[in-house]
Design a protein around this motif. Structure first.
Motif, mmCIF file in Angstrom:
data_model
loop_
_atom_site.group_PDB
_atom_site.id
_atom_site.type_symbol
_atom_site.label_atom_id
_atom_site.label_comp_id
_atom_site.label_asym_id
_atom_site.label_seq_id
_atom_site.Cartn_x
_atom_site.Cartn_y
_atom_site.Cartn_z
ATOM 1 N N GLY A 56 0.814 -1.212 0.000
ATOM 2 C CA GLY A 56 0.000 0.000 0.000
ATOM 3 C C GLY A 56 0.846 1.259 0.000
ATOM 4 O O GLY A 56 0.510 2.251 -0.663
ATOM 5 N N PHE A 57 1.948 1.235 0.739
ATOM 6 C CA PHE A 57 2.904 2.344 0.762
ATOM 7 C C PHE A 57 3.386 2.640 -0.659
ATOM 8 O O PHE A 57 3.418 3.792 -1.105
ATOM 9 C CB PHE A 57 4.075 1.956 1.673
ATOM 10 N N ALA A 58 3.764 1.592 -1.386
ATOM 11 C CA ALA A 58 4.300 1.764 -2.738
ATOM 12 C C ALA A 58 3.223 2.205 -3.724
ATOM 13 O O ALA A 58 3.460 3.073 -4.575
ATOM 14 C CB ALA A 58 4.943 0.457 -3.204
ATOM 15 N N ARG A 59 2.042 1.622 -3.632
ATOM 16 C CA ARG A 59 0.956 1.994 -4.548
ATOM 17 C C ARG A 59 0.580 3.464 -4.384
ATOM 18 O O ARG A 59 0.319 4.164 -5.365
ATOM 19 C CB ARG A 59 -0.279 1.129 -4.288
ATOM 20 N N ALA A 60 0.509 3.920 -3.134
ATOM 21 C CA ALA A 60 0.064 5.284 -2.876
ATOM 22 C C ALA A 60 1.092 6.323 -3.287
ATOM 23 O O ALA A 60 0.737 7.459 -3.605
ATOM 24 C CB ALA A 60 -0.277 5.444 -1.395
ATOM 25 N N SER A 61 2.364 5.945 -3.292
ATOM 26 C CA SER A 61 3.433 6.923 -3.495
ATOM 27 C C SER A 61 4.218 6.745 -4.787
ATOM 28 O O SER A 61 4.823 7.706 -5.279
ATOM 29 C CB SER A 61 4.416 6.839 -2.321
#
Length: 589
Positions: A56-61
Motif C-alpha cells: 500500500g505504501f508503494a501503490r500510494a506513493s
C-alpha cells in the motif's frame, strides 16, 4: 560494522524512510542494527500485514515499499503480499532472514527455501552467500524493482552474512532505474494512420498509465482527441469522473456505456492494459469489429491475448505526447461527422445508463453510501478489500487519481485493505485514508487494528457487513442454482465491540436515514475509527456480465429471471443472448 548495519545504512542511502516487519531469530542481527538508525520500523502483527502495508505504501506513493521478516514461517507469510505486488506491478524490496549458510540444506530450525518458494512471484531473487555481495545485491534489487514494469525483488539474507565483518565495504551508492526506451517513429506513424481511419474509436486504458508515469500525457491526449474512453479497475482516476470522454469502468461489473462502446468500436487504442479476463469477458467476442493499436511499456503484453494491428512499445508518456496533436487534428478531418455522432451516442448512453441511488426501503444501500462518502471525502485515498464491496467502490467512488485507489486487482487478495491503508497512511501522515472492507475480508487481517492503534494512524474504516461471503453467495445464487455452500457468516462478532477492544472508537449504522450523520461522525473522529454498516445479505452487484458471455450481454436484477444464464464458467456451451435495453448494433468489420 557488520553486514546488517551496512544494510541499514544502504537502505537509508536509497531514500527508504519506513519499513514494515516482524522480527525473529534469523533476522535478529538486522533488528539490532536498527537501533540508532533513521529508519522508521512499523511493527505489524502478522507478516502478511507487513507485505500488504509495504504494498500500500508503494501503490500510494510510487516509491519502493520495503518489508522484512524472519526465515521459515516469517518468510512464507509474506508470500501472498509478494504475489499481489508481482501481479499488479508494485515496486517492493522484500528482505527475509535465512539460517546461516553452513546450515542451509540441513533442514535446520525455521529453514525454508524462500528463494525457490518465491521464484515465480518476483522480478528477481537474491540469496546472499557472502557479505561482500551486499553492495551489488542491494543496488540491483532497488534498480530492478523500480525499472521498466515495476515489481517485487527478494533479498534472502543468511544470519552469518548479517553478522559478518563489513567495515571494508564502501558506502552504498544507489543505482539509477533503467530509462524506458522511446517508441520507434514508424510505429507512431502507423498508429496515427490507423486512428485517422476510425469512425468509432475507443481508448481502453489500464494500470500501465500510472506505472509508466504517463498520467499527464494521457489526460492531454484525452482532452485533445475527445475519444470515448473506458478504464480498467487499476486505471480508475486516470480521467476525472466528470470528464466528457470518461465512460467509466469496463468489464464484468463495468458500466453499460463503457461495455457497449467497446463492443461496437471499430478501433481500440489500448494504453497500458493487458486484456484481463475480468475486463474482456469472453475474449473471442471482445470488441469483435475493432482493430487494435496497443501502447505499452512492457512488450510482452502486446499480442499476448489479442493480436495488435499496430504495436507501440516503449515509453507510454512519450508515445501519447507525440500522438496527441496529430490525432487531435485528424478528429476534425476525415470521418469527423461519424466521430461526432459516435461521441454523441456514447455520451447519451453514459447519461441514460447512469447508476441510480434511489433504492427502496429503509435499509442501507451500499452504493449510495459509498457515493456519498466519496463526495464528503473527495481527496481520500481508499484502500479496498476484495468482494462485492470492492466492485461497489470501483463503480461508485469518484476517484480523481489512480494512486488514490488501492485495490488488489489481479490477485484479488482478501485481507489487503487494512494493512494497505496503514502503509498509505505511514507514507504520508497528512493523507486522508479510508479503508473499505467486508465482513469476510476484514477478519483475515483484523489483528492489524493493533498496529493502527499503536501508531495512532487516523485511518477511517467502513465495514460493510452482509453476514456472508457476498460475491461467492451472488455467484452461487446466479450460476449454481442457489446451492449456497459455506458462505454463511451470520455468526460474525460484533465488529464495533471488536474495534473498541483494540482501543479504536467505533459506531454502527443500519438505516438509510442515519447514513449522513454516521458518515459525518466517522470523518470527524479524532484518530482511527470504524463504522460498522449492516447491509442486506441478498444485495448483489449490478450490472454483471455472466461467465462465458461477451460484455454486451450484461445483466441487471430485473433481467435475471428471464435469462437462461447457463452453467458455471468451467463449462463452455453456446452463449445465451442477454436481454439488454439496447442490444449492440450489427456492425461491419
Amino acid at each position: 560494522m557488520n553486514g546488517a548495519r551496512w544494510l541499514v545504512q544502504a537502505l537509508e542511502a536509497e531514500g527508504v524512510d519506513t519499513i514494515f516487519g516482524y522480527p525473529g531469530g534469523a533476522i535478529m542481527p538486522f533488528y539490532d542494527a536498527l537501533h540508532g538508525a533513521s529508519l522508521k520500523h512499523v511493527l505489524v502483527r502478522h507478516e502478511q500485514g507487513a507485505a500488504f502495508a509495504a504494498n500500500g505504501f508503494a501503490r500510494a506513493s510510487g516509491r519502493v515499499g520495503v518489508c522484512v521478516a524472519t526465515s521459515g514461517p516469517g518468510a512464507s507469510n509474506l508470500v501472498t503480499g509478494i504475489a499481489d505486488a508481482m501481479l499488479d506491478s508494485v515496486p517492493m524490496v522484500v528482505i527475509t532472514g535465512q539460517v546461516a549458510t553452513p546450515l542451509m540444506g540441513t533442514d535446520a530450525f525455521q529453514e525454508l527455501d524462500v528463494f525457490g518458494l518465491t521464484l515465480p512471484i518476483v522480478k528477481h531473487s537474491f540469496l546472499v552467500r557472502h557479505v561482500d555481495e551486499l553492495p551489488r545485491v542491494v543496488a540491483e534489487a532497488f534498480r530492478i524493482a523500480r525499472s521498466g514494469r515495476p515489481g517485487p525483488v527478494l533479498i534472502d539474507l543468511p544470519k552469518d552474512v548479517q553478522i559478518g565483518a563489513a567495515a571494508h565495504l564502501h558506502a552504498h551508492v544507489p543505482s539509477q532505474a533503467d530509462t524506458m526506451p522511446g517508441c520507434e517513429d514508424h510505429a507512431l506513424h502507423q498508429a496515427a494512420a490507423v486512428i485517422s481511419q476510425a469512425e468509432r474509436p475507443v481508448v481502453y486504458a489500464g494500470g500501465g498509465i500510472i506505472l509508466g508515469d504517463a498520467l499527464d500525457a494521457f489526460r492531454e491526449f484525452a482532452d485533445l482527441t475527445r475519444i470515448p474512453t473506458v478504464l480498467t479497475l487499476r486505471a480508475l482516476g486516470a480521467l476525472p469522473p466528470a470528464h466528457p470522454a470518461n465512460l467509466g469502468m469496463l468489464g464484468m461489473h463495468g458500466t453499460r456505456a463503457a461495455n457497449l462502446a467497446v463492443q461496437e468500436s471499430d478501433l481500440l487504442i489500448v494504453v497500458g492494459a493487458r486484456f484481463d479476463d475480468r475486463a474482456t469477458g469472453k475474449l473471442g467476442e471482445f470488441a469483435p469489429h475493432a482493430r487494435i493499436v496497443h501502447l505499452d511499456g512492457d512488450g510482452c503484453e502486446i499480442g499476448k491475448l489479442r493480436a495488435a494491428d499496430v504495436s507501440v512499445c516503449g515509453d507510454v508518456a512519450a508515445s501519447l505526447s507525440r500522438l496527441a496533436a496529430p490525432c487531435a487534428a485528424q478528429m476534425s478531418g476525415r470521418h469527423a461527422a461519424a466521430r461526432d455522432a459516435w461521441r454523441a451516442l456514447c455520451d447519451q448512453r453514459r447519461t441514460r445508463f447512469a447508476a441510480r441511488y434511489d433504492a427502496p426501503g429503509d435499509t442501507v444501500f451500499a452504493p449510495a453510501l459509498l457515493k456519498r462518502l466519496s463526495e464528503l471525502a473527495p481527496d481520500a485515498t481508499v484502500a479496498c478489500d476484495v468482494g462485492q464491496h470492492q466492485m461497489w467502490v470501483a463503480q461508485h467512488w469518484r476517484f480523481g487519481h489512480p494512486r488514490k485507489h488501492l485495490t488488489s486487482g489481479a490477485l484479488g487478495a482478501m485481507g489487503f485493505g487494512l494493512p494497505a491503508a496503514i502503509g498509505a497512511q505511514m507514507e504520508d501522515p497528512s493523507r486522508r485514508v479510508v479503508c473499505v472492507s467486508g465482513d469476510g475480508s476484514f477478519l483475515m487481517n483484523v489483528q492489524e487494528l493493533a498496529t493502527l492503534r499503536r501508531y495512532r494512524l487516523p485511518v477511517k474504516i467502513v465495514l460493510l457487513d452482509n453476514q456472508a461471503l457476498g460475491m461467492v453467495r451472488q455467484w452461487q445464487e446466479l450460476f449454481f442454482e442457489r446451492r449456497y455452500s459455506e458462505i454463511d457468516l451470520s455468526d460474525n462478532p460484533d465488529f464495533a465491540e471488536v474495534a473498541r477492544a483494540f482501543g479504536i472508537q467505533a459506531m454502527s449504522v443500519d438505516k438509510a436515514a442515519d447514513v449522513e450523520a454516521a458518515l459525518a461522525a466517522l470523518l470527524a473522529a479524532d484518530g482511527p475509527a470504524l463504522l460498522h454498516v449492516a447491509i442486506d445479505t441478498a444485495a448483489n452487484v449490478w450490472p454483471l456480465v455472466p461467465p462465458n458471455h461477451n460484455n454486451a450481454q450484461m445483466l441487471d436484477a430485473d433481467e435475471v429471471s428471464s435469462l437462461d444464464i447457463g452453467p458455471p464458467p468451467d463449462a463452455s456451451p453456446a452463449p445465451a443472448t442477454a436481454a439488454s435495453e439496447e442490444p449492440p448494433h450489427a456492425l461491419p468489420v
